[in-house]
Design a protein around this motif. Structure first.
Motif, PDB file in Angstrom:
ATOM      1  N   VAL A   1       0.837  -1.518  -0.346  1.00 26.62           N
ATOM      2  CA  VAL A   1      -0.003  -0.021  -0.228  1.00 26.62           C
ATOM      3  C   VAL A   1       1.248   1.504   0.088  1.00 26.62           C
ATOM      4  N   THR A   2       0.299   2.237  -0.572  1.00 23.60           N
ATOM      5  CA  THR A   2       1.057   3.599  -1.289  1.00 23.60           C
ATOM      6  C   THR A   2       0.143   4.328  -0.583  1.00 23.60           C
ATOM      7  N   VAL A   3       0.435   5.600   0.222  1.00 24.44           N
ATOM      8  CA  VAL A   3      -0.718   6.825   0.827  1.00 24.44           C
ATOM      9  C   VAL A   3       0.209   7.907   0.214  1.00 24.44           C
ATOM     10  N   SER A   4       0.105   8.009  -1.002  1.00 28.33           N
ATOM     11  CA  SER A   4       0.683   9.413  -1.847  1.00 28.33           C
ATOM     12  C   SER A   4       0.345  10.676  -1.969  1.00 28.33           C
ATOM     13  N   SER A   5       0.631  11.913  -1.361  1.00 26.47           N
ATOM     14  CA  SER A   5      -0.660  13.468  -1.902  1.00 26.47           C
ATOM     15  C   SER A   5       0.777  14.246  -1.293  1.00 26.47           C
ATOM     16  N   ALA A   6       0.758  15.566  -2.596  1.00 23.59           N
ATOM     17  CA  ALA A   6       1.163  16.463  -2.103  1.00 23.59           C
ATOM     18  C   ALA A   6       0.763  17.600  -1.187  1.00 23.59           C
ATOM     19  N   SER A   7      -0.465  17.103  -1.242  1.00 21.50           N
ATOM     20  CA  SER A   7      -1.914  18.563  -0.597  1.00 21.50           C
ATOM     21  C   SER A   7      -2.139  17.984   0.844  1.00 21.50           C
ATOM     22  N   LEU A   8      -2.421  16.882   1.279  1.00 21.89           N
ATOM     23  CA  LEU A   8      -3.306  16.323   2.392  1.00 21.89           C
ATOM     24  C   LEU A   8      -2.097  16.626   3.708  1.00 21.89           C
ATOM     25  N   ARG A   9      -3.006  17.790   4.462  1.00 18.32           N
ATOM     26  CA  ARG A   9      -2.534  17.786   5.794  1.00 18.32           C
ATOM     27  C   ARG A   9      -2.623  17.133   6.991  1.00 18.32           C
ATOM     28  N   LYS A  10      -3.616  16.842   6.646  1.00 16.29           N
ATOM     29  CA  LYS A  10      -4.550  15.958   7.688  1.00 16.29           C
ATOM     30  C   LYS A  10      -4.658  14.479   7.734  1.00 16.29           C
ATOM     31  N   LEU A  11      -4.427  13.457   8.535  1.00 19.45           N
ATOM     32  CA  LEU A  11      -4.777  11.833   7.340  1.00 19.45           C
ATOM     33  C   LEU A  11      -4.862  11.127   8.895  1.00 19.45           C
TER      34      LEU A  11
ATOM     35  N   LEU B   1       1.040  17.184   8.362  1.00 17.44           N
ATOM     36  CA  LEU B   1       0.722  17.906  10.016  1.00 17.44           C
ATOM     37  C   LEU B   1       0.011  16.851  10.511  1.00 17.44           C
ATOM     38  N   PHE B   2      -1.014  16.825  10.785  1.00 15.37           N
ATOM     39  CA  PHE B   2      -1.742  15.842  11.343  1.00 15.37           C
ATOM     40  C   PHE B   2      -1.440  14.513  10.473  1.00 15.37           C
ATOM     41  N   LEU B   3      -1.401  13.122  11.755  1.00 17.28           N
ATOM     42  CA  LEU B   3      -1.624  11.953  11.359  1.00 17.28           C
ATOM     43  C   LEU B   3      -1.940  11.030  12.761  1.00 17.28           C
ATOM     44  N   ASN B   4      -2.976  10.448  12.171  1.00 18.43           N
ATOM     45  CA  ASN B   4      -3.868   9.054  12.590  1.00 18.43           C
ATOM     46  C   ASN B   4      -3.685   7.824  12.035  1.00 18.43           C
ATOM     47  N   TYR B   5      -3.263   6.658  12.652  1.00 21.75           N
ATOM     48  CA  TYR B   5      -3.109   5.574  12.031  1.00 21.75           C
ATOM     49  C   TYR B   5      -3.747   4.833  12.913  1.00 21.75           C
TER      50      TYR B   5
ATOM     51  N   LYS C   1       8.566  15.048   6.954  1.00 22.63           N
ATOM     52  CA  LYS C   1       9.012  15.857   7.374  1.00 22.63           C
ATOM     53  C   LYS C   1       8.099  16.588   7.428  1.00 22.63           C
ATOM     54  N   LYS C   2       7.031  17.236   6.930  1.00 23.43           N
ATOM     55  CA  LYS C   2       6.305  18.685   8.096  1.00 23.43           C
ATOM     56  C   LYS C   2       5.632  18.260   9.271  1.00 23.43           C
ATOM     57  N   LEU C   3       5.636  16.611   9.684  1.00 27.30           N
ATOM     58  CA  LEU C   3       4.540  16.148  10.434  1.00 27.30           C
ATOM     59  C   LEU C   3       4.333  16.941  12.040  1.00 27.30           C
ATOM     60  N   VAL C   4       3.227  17.634  13.027  1.00 27.88           N
ATOM     61  CA  VAL C   4       3.297  17.885  14.270  1.00 27.88           C
ATOM     62  C   VAL C   4       2.820  17.325  15.407  1.00 27.88           C
ATOM     63  N   GLU C   5       1.897  16.579  15.127  1.00 25.92           N
ATOM     64  CA  GLU C   5       1.484  15.437  15.279  1.00 25.92           C
ATOM     65  C   GLU C   5       1.117  14.053  14.882  1.00 25.92           C
ATOM     66  N   ALA C   6       1.004  12.595  15.835  1.00 25.93           N
ATOM     67  CA  ALA C   6       0.681  11.662  15.415  1.00 25.93           C
ATOM     68  C   ALA C   6       0.586  10.813  16.076  1.00 25.93           C
ATOM     69  N   VAL C   7      -0.336  10.018  16.114  1.00 27.29           N
ATOM     70  CA  VAL C   7      -1.219   9.258  16.640  1.00 27.29           C
ATOM     71  C   VAL C   7      -1.218   8.087  16.197  1.00 27.29           C
ATOM     72  N   ILE C   8      -0.381   6.480  16.394  1.00 28.25           N
ATOM     73  CA  ILE C   8       0.322   5.735  16.130  1.00 28.25           C
ATOM     74  C   ILE C   8      -0.591   4.722  16.985  1.00 28.25           C
TER      75      ILE C   8
ATOM     76  N   GLN D   1       5.827  17.320  16.921  1.00 32.91           N
ATOM     77  CA  GLN D   1       6.257  17.612  18.063  1.00 32.91           C
ATOM     78  C   GLN D   1       5.069  16.872  19.443  1.00 32.91           C
ATOM     79  N   ARG D   2       4.343  16.031  18.589  1.00 35.31           N
ATOM     80  CA  ARG D   2       3.619  15.988  20.240  1.00 35.31           C
ATOM     81  C   ARG D   2       3.156  14.379  19.992  1.00 35.31           C
ATOM     82  N   LEU D   3       3.098  13.435  19.582  1.00 40.09           N
ATOM     83  CA  LEU D   3       3.678  11.862  20.159  1.00 40.09           C
ATOM     84  C   LEU D   3       2.491  10.914  20.508  1.00 40.09           C
ATOM     85  N   HIS D   4       1.142  10.031  19.811  1.00 39.94           N
ATOM     86  CA  HIS D   4       0.832   9.364  21.099  1.00 39.94           C
ATOM     87  C   HIS D   4       0.728   7.775  20.554  1.00 39.94           C
ATOM     88  N   LEU D   5       1.303   7.011  21.830  1.00 34.76           N
ATOM     89  CA  LEU D   5       2.023   5.621  21.056  1.00 34.76           C
ATOM     90  C   LEU D   5       0.353   4.747  21.920  1.00 34.76           C
TER      91      LEU D   5
END
Length: 510
Positions: free
Chosen positions: A213-223, A247-251, A265-272, A320-324
């Motif tokens: 699987v490849t998720v590819s988009s130059a415009s996405l800010r929140k996923l 900027l935001f990822l919830n995976y 590289k520009k990600l600010v917050e991630a929920v993994i 900057q913000r990481l949720h595991l």
């Protein structure tokens, strides 16, 4: 004098946009000025539960449901071809999908920009147990925001049994799909590029069509991606993210065997939230020699490749913000030695529950050199030999070492249940976090708690009192309570705070 009626139409439309369409229609009796005003409101909110009151059983009567259909038909007919901005439709009481699609096509023709659909169709009303959206929706040149919510399976538009790759929504910036199951015969690599300006994407209960699987988009800010693995709950072979402006990822998904590309590289917050089964957890904790032996026997076993999750962590290390979540911590135990340094992380959210361990916690705390706040959702976890010095579960020569080097100044515990083991962990945190200034403990009403036990309450009181506190801030509602502790200078008289906590611990009625 009726000052409201003297307001311009645009402002009155805005006021009525906060009302369900049924209530907005009632305003027609106010005066001649209001007689037809609601008919041209460019913001329509139609909710069949407001009209049919299904809790009273009215939605089960065919004539009542038909009266709702007639009402919506009249509203749309009276508006004619007038432009419409927002259309919100909640339809969960047995209206046929063909009728719903007719209403959707009506507002699409009138240039709707914000479309919010909440549907729930019976198996008798849908083909192949899924709801097919109207074809017109996939060629809208005005849609900016689309939200699809369903208690049923939503099937992205198919043509002749195969997906047509020609669909395009050139203005769509926000897509939110939340259903019991989302089916799309298209590959995600073909799906996302059909939205060239998409900035926000949420897909719940996805099932990948391919192992890679490849998720590819130059415009996405929140996923937000909530996946269920491949068909049959099989772990994906590889998942890649090429989203340089995200900027935001919830995976949320089953652990992939590999993460070959992670461009964020520009990600600010991630929920993994990488999910694993109890059987996989058992095997992850096996000695390395046993895993190596299994690798020789079965190279296709997904568990043997879970260590590649370090590639995902390397790709998000600028956050900057990481949720595991709990399963993620279990998987990260495989890559403690190769875990990246999170130089920008100031907020860390972790979780614990029985059946999952904290083997990765020592390395994680050491690798967040600028950490300021930690929120822990549940203190209880499996005792393992690799918990290290992050908790007092097993005696260690380097007791508290990873905590001593951690600069965190605020710690919050959620879901506190009042067990002695939790008290020991809290004491461990208070002993070894050198910069801790604020400590909040939340006891939630829906969790079993021993806080009413007098001996334990005394233990809570005396333990916190030992740590040079300036004040206890105690708050309580019907559903939760919080004990907030703050450290101050030495040699301060804390008898008043100690008495306050003792009184609180005995009298709280959560």
């Amino acid at each position: 004098m009726d000052r409201v009626s003297k307001l311009p139409d645009e402002l009155l439309y805005q006021i009525m946009s906060f009302l369900p369409t049924k209530d907005a229609a009632v305003t027609s009796v106010l005066s001649k000025r209001w007689l037809n005003l609601w008919k041209f409101n460019p913001n329509l909110e139609i909710d069949d539960s407001v009209f049919l009151h299904p809790e009273d059983g009215k939605g089960e009567r065919a004539e009542i449901r038909q009266s709702f259909v007639d009402f919506v038909d009249r509203v749309l007919a009276r508006q004619g071809d007038s432009p419409i901005k927002n259309f919100s439709l909640k339809c969960i009481t047995g209206v046929h999908p063909d009728i719903v699609n007719r209403w959707i096509c009506n507002v699409l023709k009138r240039g709707v920009s914000d479309l919010d659909l909440f549907t729930d169709f019976s198996d008798e009303d849908t083909e192949e147990d899924s709801y097919h959206l109207p074809e017109e929706l996939f060629f809208s040149r005005t849609l900016v925001k689309l939200k699809l919510t369903s208690e049923h399976c939503v099937d992205w538009w198919c043509l002749g049994g195969t997906m047509s790759y020609s669909f395009s929504l050139p203005m769509l910036k926000s897509l939110n799909i939340d259903s019991e199951l989302f089916l799309c015969s298209d590959d995600i690599e073909e799906f996302i590029p059909s939205f060239p300006v998409l900035e926000e994407l949420r897909m719940a209960n996805m099932e990948w069509n391919k192992m890679d699987v490849t998720v590819s988009s130059a415009s996405l800010r929140k996923l937000n991606l909530h996946g269920n693995g491949c068909e049959g709950s099989v772990n994906p072979r590889s998942v890649s993210f090429d989203t340089p402006n995200l900027l935001f990822l919830n995976y949320f998904d089953l652990v992939a065997e590999d993460y070959p590309v992670v461009n964020m590289k520009k990600l600010v917050e991630a929920v993994i939230n990488l999910t694993v089964t109890d059987d996989q957890v058992k095997r992850l904790r096996e000695p390395n020699n046993d895993l190596l032996k299994e690798e020789e026997d079965d190279e296709d076993d997904a568990v043997l490749h879970f260590g590649n999750v370090v590639k995902l962590m390397n790709g998000i290390q600028n956050v900057q913000r990481l949720h595991l979540c709990v399963d993620t911590l279990e998987v990260l135990a495989l890559c403690c030695e190769s875990m990246p340094v999170f130089n920008n992380v100031k907020f860390l959210g972790v979780a614990g529950r029985e059946g999952r361990g904290w083997q990765a916690m020592p390395a994680l705390l050491r690798n967040c050199p600028r950490l300021e706040t930690i929120i822990v959702r549940g203190l209880l976890h499996d005792v393992t030999e690799k918990c290290g010095d992050a908790c007092p579960c097993i005696s260690s020569e380097d007791k508290g070492l990873s905590l001593k080097s951690c600069p965190v100044n605020r710690l919050e515990i959620q879901g506190f249940r009042g067990t002695m083991r939790e008290m020991a962990i809290i004491k461990h945190f208070l002993d070894y976090f050198p910069s801790l200034k604020r400590f909040d403990v939340f006891v939630e009403d829906n969790e079993p708690t021993q806080l009413r036990n007098n001996d334990l309450s005394n233990c809570v009181t005396e333990m916190f009192a030992l740590y040079k506190t300036s004040c206890f801030l105690v708050a309580m509602s019907s559903s939760w309570l919080v004990i907030s502790w703050r450290r101050s200078g030495k040699n301060k008289d804390i008898s008043e705070e100690r008495n306050l906590l003792r009184s609180f611990a005995f009298e709280c009625k959560t």
